[in-house]
Enzyme design. Structure first.
Site, mmCIF file in Angstrom:
data_model
loop_
_atom_site.group_PDB
_atom_site.id
_atom_site.type_symbol
_atom_site.label_atom_id
_atom_site.label_comp_id
_atom_site.label_asym_id
_atom_site.label_seq_id
_atom_site.Cartn_x
_atom_site.Cartn_y
_atom_site.Cartn_z
ATOM 1 N N ASP A 1 0.764 -1.072 -0.236
ATOM 2 C CA ASP A 1 0.199 0.318 -0.061
ATOM 3 C C ASP A 1 1.000 1.086 0.199
ATOM 4 O O ASP A 1 1.592 1.292 1.179
ATOM 5 C CB ASP A 1 -0.919 0.114 1.799
ATOM 6 N N TYR B 1 2.895 9.806 -0.099
ATOM 7 C CA TYR B 1 3.983 9.890 0.572
ATOM 8 C C TYR B 1 5.526 9.785 -0.294
ATOM 9 O O TYR B 1 6.823 9.773 0.402
ATOM 10 C CB TYR B 1 4.283 8.307 0.557
ATOM 11 N N LYS C 1 -3.050 5.777 -4.165
ATOM 12 C CA LYS C 1 -4.025 6.798 -3.875
ATOM 13 C C LYS C 1 -3.748 7.732 -4.434
ATOM 14 O O LYS C 1 -2.823 7.849 -4.968
ATOM 15 C CB LYS C 1 -3.300 6.862 -2.213
ATOM 16 N N HIS D 1 -7.918 9.589 -1.480
ATOM 17 C CA HIS D 1 -6.521 9.324 -0.179
ATOM 18 C C HIS D 1 -6.801 9.859 0.910
ATOM 19 O O HIS D 1 -7.461 10.056 1.907
ATOM 20 C CB HIS D 1 -5.144 10.432 -0.383
#
Ligand code: A2P
Length: 282
Positions: free
Chosen positions: A32, A37, A66, A100
Site C-alpha cells: 500500500d 508519500y 491513492k 486519499h
C-alpha cells in the site's frame, strides 16, 4: 484482497524499495502506497525486485495506491495523475485506487473520474480513504460504484465505532491504516501484559486482535525483522475475553483528522510530505 499488507507511509524511495522487496520475499502479498508519500518510484522498484526474488508474477500481489489531494478534479486531471502514478510504479494496472482524502470541493467529481478509469480497465477496484459518515453518504448518493474500501486510521485507542458499522451497512470494507497507532499502542500496559501472556511481541498481539476483528490491515515497518514478525500472527489466537479487553481500550481518538491537521487541503499535505520524505532517487 489479502487481509494483511505492508504500508510505506513516511518512507523515502530507497527505504520503500527495500521494505517492499523484503515484504514480498517474506510472504506479504499486499503493498500500500500513495502519491502523497512521494515514494511510488521506490515502491515500484521494490515490487519488481521482490517479485524477482520470490519467483512471483505481478498478478500474485495486490497493489494499492491513492489519488493525491492536489491532483483531484475532472477526468482529464485525474487520468493524467493516475497515468503518472502507474509510470512511477512501473505497473500497467493497480489492484485498488483510493481517493486519499475527501477534498470537499472536488471529491464527487474526482470519484466520477475514478469510476471512468475503473471502466477503462487499468484499476481493478476503486475506493476511498479517510471518509467520515457524512461524506461517505454524499458519495454513495452521487456515485454509481460503491467504494470497495474506506481506509481509516484504526488501532486499539481508535476503533472507529461510528464509521465501521456505517461502512459495513453499505457494503464498504473499512480497512485499517496505522494499526499500531504509529507505534504508540505498543507500550499500552494491557498490550504489554498480553504480550507476556501469549509470549508474543506487542505488535503481534495488536495485529492478531485486528485479524480476529476481521479488519483488513496495512502495517508499516522499515526493518526486515519486524516485517517478518508482523506477518507471524497465524499460529496463535487471542481468547474472546482478551479480544474484548482490547476492545475496551477504544477512546475514539484519531492521530490525524481534518479538524486538527490540514491533510484535506488541496495543496498543503503534499508539500509537507515531500519536505519530510524527499525523493532520494532524483
Ligand atoms: P519501524 O518502521 O522503525 O519498524 P503504524 O503501522 O501503526 O503506523 O505503525 C508503524 C510504526 O510502528 C513505525 O514507526 C514502525 O517502526 C513501528 N513498528 C512496526 N512494526 C513494529 C514491531 N514489530 N515492533 C516495534 N515497532 C514496530
Amino acid at each position: 484482497m489479502p487481509r494483511l499488507g505492508l504500508g510505506v507511509w513516511k518512507t523515502d524511495n530507497h527505504t520503500a524499495r527495500d521494505s517492499v522487496a523484503a515484504a514480498i520475499r517474506n510472504g506479504y502479498r499486499a503493498i500500500d502506497t500513495a502519491r502523497q508519500y512521494g515514494n511510488e518510484q521506490g515502491t515500484g522498484a521494490g515490487i519488481k525486485l521482490g517479485l524477482e526474488q520470490a519467483g512471483l508474477k505481478r498478478d500474485d500481489i495486490f497493489v494499492t495506491t491513492k489519488l493525491y489531494n492536489g491532483e483531484q478534479g475532472d477526468y482529464d486531471q485525474v487520468a493524467k495523475a493516475f497515468e503518472h502514478q502507474l509510470s512511477d510504479l512501473g505497473l500497467d494496472y493497480v489492484d485498488l485506487y483510493l481517493m486519499h482524502w475527501p477534498v470537499d470541493a472536488t471529491f464527487i467529481e474526482s470519484y466520477h473520474a475514478m469510476e471512468r478509469l475503473y471502466h477503462e480497465g487499468k484499476i481493478r477496484a476503486i475506493g476511498v480513504s479517510n471518509f467520515d459518515n457524512d461524506r461517505m453518504a454524499k458519495l454513495l448518493e452521487a456515485s454509481e460504484i460503491v467504494p470497495a474500501v474506506n481506509q481509516m486510521e484504526f488501532n486499539p485507542t481508535n476503533q472507529e465505532h461510528d464509521i465501521l458499522p456505517f461502512d459495513q451497512s453499505h457494503s464498504v470494507e473499512m480497512t485499517a491504516w496505522s494499526p499500531l497507532g504509529g507505534g504508540a499502542s505498543l507500550s499500552n500496559p494491557l498490550i504489554q501484559e498480553l504480550a507476556k501472556k501469549y509470549q508474543r511481541s506487542a505488535a503481534q498481539i495488536i495485529l492478531r486482535w485486528e485479524w480476529q476483528r476481521d479488519i483488513v490491515t496495512v502495517v508499516k515497518s522499515t526493518h526486515e525483522k519486524r516485517i517478518i514478525q508482523n506477518s507471524q500472527i497465524f499460529d496463535f489466537s487471542l481468547s474472546d475475553e482478551d479480544v474484548q479487553k482490547i476492545n475496551q481500550l477504544d477512546q475514539g481518538k484519531r492521530g490525524l483528522w481534518y479538524d486538527d491537521f490540514q491533510w484535506h487541503n488541496p495543496k498543503g499535505a503534499y508539500g509537507n510530505s515531500i519536505d519530510q520524505w524527499p525523493d532520494t532517487r532524483k
